[in-house]
Design an enzyme around this catalytic site. Structure first.
Site, mmCIF file in Angstrom:
data_model
loop_
_atom_site.group_PDB
_atom_site.id
_atom_site.type_symbol
_atom_site.label_atom_id
_atom_site.label_comp_id
_atom_site.label_asym_id
_atom_site.label_seq_id
_atom_site.Cartn_x
_atom_site.Cartn_y
_atom_site.Cartn_z
ATOM 1 N N SER A 50 0.851 -1.195 0.000
ATOM 2 C CA SER A 50 0.000 0.000 0.000
ATOM 3 C C SER A 50 0.888 1.247 0.000
ATOM 4 C CB SER A 50 -0.878 0.003 1.246
ATOM 5 O OG SER A 50 -0.056 0.192 2.402
ATOM 6 N N ASP A 83 -1.000 -1.326 -4.092
ATOM 7 C CA ASP A 83 -2.383 -1.404 -3.601
ATOM 8 C C ASP A 83 -2.903 0.012 -3.322
ATOM 9 O OD1 ASP A 83 -4.671 -2.705 -2.658
ATOM 10 O OD2 ASP A 83 -3.906 -2.857 -0.600
ATOM 11 N N HIS A 84 -4.081 0.326 -3.821
ATOM 12 C CA HIS A 84 -4.721 1.631 -3.579
ATOM 13 C C HIS A 84 -3.849 2.832 -3.906
ATOM 14 C CE1 HIS A 84 -8.437 0.043 -1.858
ATOM 15 N NE2 HIS A 84 -7.680 -0.843 -1.219
ATOM 16 N N HIS A 186 -12.644 -2.935 4.340
ATOM 17 C CA HIS A 186 -11.308 -3.187 4.882
ATOM 18 C C HIS A 186 -11.348 -3.355 6.399
ATOM 19 C CE1 HIS A 186 -9.900 -0.939 1.125
ATOM 20 N NE2 HIS A 186 -9.469 -2.175 0.999
ATOM 21 N N HIS A 216 -11.775 -6.586 -2.790
ATOM 22 C CA HIS A 216 -11.015 -6.018 -1.657
ATOM 23 C C HIS A 216 -11.727 -6.386 -0.362
ATOM 24 C CE1 HIS A 216 -8.070 -3.141 -3.538
ATOM 25 N NE2 HIS A 216 -8.733 -3.613 -4.591
ATOM 26 N N SER A 219 -10.524 -10.397 3.941
ATOM 27 C CA SER A 219 -10.038 -11.198 5.074
ATOM 28 C C SER A 219 -11.210 -11.877 5.774
ATOM 29 C CB SER A 219 -9.286 -10.308 6.074
ATOM 30 O OG SER A 219 -7.947 -10.141 5.649
ATOM 31 N N ASN A 259 -8.087 -9.780 -2.121
ATOM 32 C CA ASN A 259 -7.136 -8.983 -1.321
ATOM 33 C C ASN A 259 -7.195 -9.330 0.160
ATOM 34 O OD1 ASN A 259 -6.600 -7.637 -3.695
ATOM 35 N ND2 ASN A 259 -6.725 -5.603 -2.761
ATOM 36 N N ASP A 261 -5.151 -8.540 3.803
ATOM 37 C CA ASP A 261 -4.147 -7.873 4.627
ATOM 38 C C ASP A 261 -4.395 -8.197 6.105
ATOM 39 O OD1 ASP A 261 -2.363 -6.216 5.891
ATOM 40 O OD2 ASP A 261 -2.996 -4.380 4.898
HETATM 41 P P1 13P Z 1 -8.684 -6.830 4.438
HETATM 42 O O1 13P Z 1 -8.620 -5.666 5.379
HETATM 43 O O2 13P Z 1 -9.991 -7.518 4.476
HETATM 44 O O3 13P Z 1 -7.540 -7.773 4.613
HETATM 45 O O4 13P Z 1 -8.562 -6.226 2.938
HETATM 46 C C1 13P Z 1 -7.321 -5.877 2.413
HETATM 47 C C2 13P Z 1 -7.426 -5.118 1.130
HETATM 48 O O5 13P Z 1 -8.459 -5.017 0.510
HETATM 49 C C3 13P Z 1 -6.185 -4.500 0.645
HETATM 50 O O6 13P Z 1 -6.391 -3.742 -0.498
HETATM 51 O O1 G3H Z 2 -6.439 -1.447 1.680
HETATM 52 C C1 G3H Z 2 -5.949 -1.401 2.773
HETATM 53 C C2 G3H Z 2 -4.828 -2.292 3.124
HETATM 54 O O2 G3H Z 2 -5.207 -3.109 4.190
HETATM 55 C C3 G3H Z 2 -3.592 -1.500 3.389
HETATM 56 O O3 G3H Z 2 -3.623 -0.915 4.626
HETATM 57 O O4 G3H Z 2 -2.866 1.417 4.173
HETATM 58 O O5 G3H Z 2 -2.745 0.392 6.475
HETATM 59 O O6 G3H Z 2 -1.177 -0.344 4.683
HETATM 60 P P1 G3H Z 2 -2.542 0.221 5.026
HETATM 61 ZN ZN ZN Z 3 -8.252 -2.705 -0.552
#
Ligand code: 13P
Ligand code: G3H
Ligand code: ZN
Length: 330
Positions: A50, A83-84, A186, A216, A219, A259, A261
Site C-alpha cells: 500500500s 495497492d490503492h 477493509h 477487496h 479477510s 485482497n 491484509d
Molecule cells: P482486508 O482488510 O480484508 O484484509 O482487505 C485488504 C485489502 O483489501 C487491501 O487492499
Molecule cells: O487497503 C488497505 C490495506 O489493508 C492496506 O492498509 O494502508 O494500512 O497499509 P494500510
Molecule cells: Zn483494498
C-alpha cells in the site's frame, strides 16, 4: 526471474476458474512467509504494497525486499503490485521501483477518504492506464466504493457497484482488472449483523465484463486468531470477516483477485502476543518475528489451497513486461 504482469496471473486464473490471493506486505518476514507458502503449495502469487507500506519503508527498502522475493523464487510467478494508488504520481513511483502492476483507486479522491464522482474516476484511471501500459504494467481500478475506513483508505460510506456503470467504466478506461464493491470492507470489523454480500451484483458484472474481477476487504478474520489475540492481552471485541465459503462462492461466480491484509496482521499479532506472554524473558526480535513468520506461512498456505491457487505455479510460461508492452501497443 519470474516477475510477471498481474494481468497474466489473473487471466490464467480466469481461464481455469480459481482465485489468486493478493497479500499485503510491509516487511521482510511477511514477504518471506508468503513466498514460503507459495513454494509449499506451488502457487502463483501477488504481493502488494500500500502507499502506507511504501512510506513506512521509505519505498526503496520494501521495493528491494519484494524484488528479493522474485529472485529467490524463480519458478513461482510473482506480481509486485501497488495497492490503492491514489494518483498518477503514486503509480509512477511504483513503476520506477519495478512493480509489474498498479492499482489506481479513483473511487476516492487523492486524500484516500473523500468519495469521488464517475468523471474523476475515469480521468485519473485513464491517465494511469496510458502511462502504465507504456511500461507493460497491469492496471487495476475500482468502481463503486467499499465501506469501512482503513488507515487512510476508505470514506466510511459504502456504495455497491452498479453493473452498467462497471461496463461503461471498463470501456471508458481500458483497465486490465476491476475491483467492485459488493458489501466487503477493509479491516477487522466488517459486519455488525448478517454477513450479506451482493452476489447478484457480482453475477451481473461478470455477465457484462470480460476482464478479471477483484474483491477487496476479503479477510476472513478467523475466530481462532481473534480468540488468540484476546487471550494474550489484545482487545478486539466484535471483530468479523468474510467467511471462506463466501469467498469460494465469489470465486465460482467470477472473482479472480482476492485482497488479504488483515488476516496476516492478526496471525502475526496473535503469535507475537503469545511469545511475549509465555516467554517474557525473550527480547531478541528473531524470537518473536520468526514464529510470527511461521504462523503467517501456515495461514497463507491454507488460503492458497482454499482459493484453488495451489498447484498452478507451473501451468504457464511467464510473460515479461516487454511482451506486455508490445501487446498493449497493438
Ligand atoms: P482486508 O482488510 O480484508 O484484509 O482487505 C485488504 C485489502 O483489501 C487491501 O487492499
Ligand atoms: O487497503 C488497505 C490495506 O489493508 C492496506 O492498509 O494502508 O494500512 O497499509 P494500510
Ligand atoms: Zn483494498
Amino acid at each position: 526471474m519470474a516477475l510477471v504482469p498481474m494481468k497474466q496471473i489473473l487471466e490464467e486464473a480466469k481461464k481455469k476458474g480459481y482465485g489468486v490471493g493478493a497479500y499485503n506486505v510491509n516487511n521482510m518476514e511477511q514477504i518471506q512467509a508468503i513466498m514460503a507458502a507459495a513454494q509449499e503449495t506451488q502457487s502463483p502469487v501477488i504481493i502488494q504494497a500500500s502507499r502506507g507500506a511504501l512510506k513506512y519503508s521509505n519505498f526503496t527498502y520494501l521495493g528491494y525486499l519484494m524484488k528479493a522475493a522474485v529472485i529467490e523464487n524463480p519458478t513461482i510467478p510473482v506480481a509486485m503490485h501497488l495497492d490503492h494508488g491514489n494518483s498518477l504520481d503514486s503509480a509512477k513511483k511504483a513503476i520506477d521501483l519495478g512493480f509489474s502492476s498498479v492499482m489506481i483507486d479513483g473511487s476516492l479522491k487523492e486524500d484516500g477518504k473523500t468519495p469521488s464522482d464517475y468523471e474523476y474516476n475515469v480521468n485519473v484511471t485513464k491517465s494511469v492506464v496510458e502511462y502504465a501500459h507504456k511500461y507493460g504494467v497491469t492496471v487495476e481500478a475500482e468502481i463503486g466504493r467499499l465501506g469501512g475506513i482503513e488507515d487512510g483508505v476508505g470514506s466510511g460510506s459504502a456504495h455497491i457497484t452498479d453493473p452498467q456503470e462497471a461496463l461503461q467504466f471498463v470501456k471508458d478506461t481500458g483497465v486490465d482488472a476491476l475491483a467492485i464493491a459488493i458489501g466487503t470492507s477493509h479491516g477487522a470489523y466488517k459486519f455488525k449483523g448478517a454477513k450479506v454480500l451482493a452476489f447478484d451484483v457480482l453475477q451481473e458484472v461478470r455477465k457484462l465484463i470480460d476482464i478479471p474481477i477483484v474483491l477487496h476487504g476479503a479477510s476472513s478474520v478467523p475466530k481462532e486468531l481473534i480468540d488468540a489475540v484476546n487471550k494474550y492481552g489484545g482487545k478486539m471485541p466484535g471483530a468479523e470477516g468474510v467467511p471462506m465459503e463466501h469467498l469460494q462462492k465469489a470465486i465460482k461466480l467470477g472473482v479472480q483477485k482476492i485482497n488479504v491484509d488483515t488476516d496476516g496482521r492478526l496471525a502475526m499479532t496473535a503469535t507475537i502476543r503469545k511469545v511475549f506472554t509465555e516467554s517474557p524473558e525473550k527480547f531478541d526480535p528473531r524470537d518473536y518475528l520468526g514464529p510470527a513468520r511461521t504462523a503467517l506461512q501456515g495461514l497463507i498456505a491454507s488460503k492458497m489451497k482454499a482459493f484453488g491457487t495451489a498447484g498452478h505455479a507451473s501451468d504457464y510460461a511467464p510473460l515479461t513486461l516487454e511482451d506486455m508492452k508490445k501487446a498493449y501497443s497493438k
